[in-house]
Design a protein around this motif. Structure first.
Motif, PDB file in Angstrom:
ATOM      1  N   UNK A   1       0.804  -1.187  -0.105  1.00 34.14           N
ATOM      2  CA  UNK A   1      -0.015   0.160   0.101  1.00 34.14           C
ATOM      3  C   UNK A   1       1.099   1.364   0.237  1.00 34.14           C
ATOM      4  N   UNK A   2       0.405   2.264  -0.527  1.00 34.73           N
ATOM      5  CA  UNK A   2       1.274   3.531  -0.639  1.00 34.73           C
ATOM      6  C   UNK A   2       0.895   4.342   0.686  1.00 34.73           C
ATOM      7  N   UNK A   3       1.918   4.798   1.290  1.00 35.58           N
ATOM      8  CA  UNK A   3       1.587   5.606   2.475  1.00 35.58           C
ATOM      9  C   UNK A   3       1.225   7.224   1.737  1.00 35.58           C
ATOM     10  N   UNK A   4       0.400   7.689   2.461  1.00 39.28           N
ATOM     11  CA  UNK A   4      -0.278   8.944   1.949  1.00 39.28           C
ATOM     12  C   UNK A   4       0.243  10.152   2.991  1.00 39.28           C
ATOM     13  N   UNK A   5       0.304  11.218   2.194  1.00 41.76           N
ATOM     14  CA  UNK A   5       0.838  12.300   3.216  1.00 41.76           C
ATOM     15  C   UNK A   5      -0.192  13.450   2.956  1.00 41.76           C
ATOM     16  N   UNK A   6      -0.257  14.358   3.983  1.00 41.30           N
ATOM     17  CA  UNK A   6      -1.213  15.467   3.994  1.00 41.30           C
ATOM     18  C   UNK A   6      -1.105  16.387   3.106  1.00 41.30           C
TER      19      UNK A   6
END
Length: 141
Positions: A20-25
């Protein structure tokens, strides 16, 4: 079968194994209260899951865990634990290319450079397609 009580660390392991891709704000930072992951599926859907900080051995309650499995991970207990323990990714229905499929770049070269018709290329085996491209490169025809 009875499954162990899942922890935040198990949840994180699942996301990492399945890539899974880690999402940033919006400001480019990681979230301060949650670790958020996304997974793009072949059918165009995007799954999103959040893990509360800290990612540790804190366990989820049964109701919360059912929600995470069903709505966020879209996996069942067997798939989840197989991924966490054995590194086996869940079957997300990603289509496998046919065994005799020609690589896209080979098809492109045969059509654009060699000048073959799409139907002619579609009927070729991989061996025949490579041989035809090699003939073009060596003989120019």
């Amino acid at each position: 079968m009875t499954w162990p009580q899942p922890s935040r660390r198990d949840h994180d392991t699942f996301c990492r194994v399945e890539e899974w891709d880690r999402v940033r704000d919006a400001r480019g930072r990681t979230g301060t209260h949650h670790v958020t992951y996304e997974l793009a599926l072949a059918d165009g859907r995007i799954l999103r899951t959040r893990i509360s900080h800290p990612v540790d051995r804190s366990c989820y309650g049964p109701g919360m865990w059912r929600h995470i499995l069903r709505d966020q991970l879209q996996a069942d207990e067997a798939d989840f634990w197989s991924c966490v323990r054995d590194g086996v990714k869940p079957d997300r229905g990603t289509p496998e290319p046919p065994t005799g499929a020609l690589p896209a770049d080979l098809v492109h070269l045969l059509i654009s450079r060699v000048g073959l018709d799409e139907t002619e290329v579609a009927m070729m085996s991989k061996t025949d397609a490579v041989a035809r491209l090699q003939q073009y490169w060596t003989e120019g025809s």
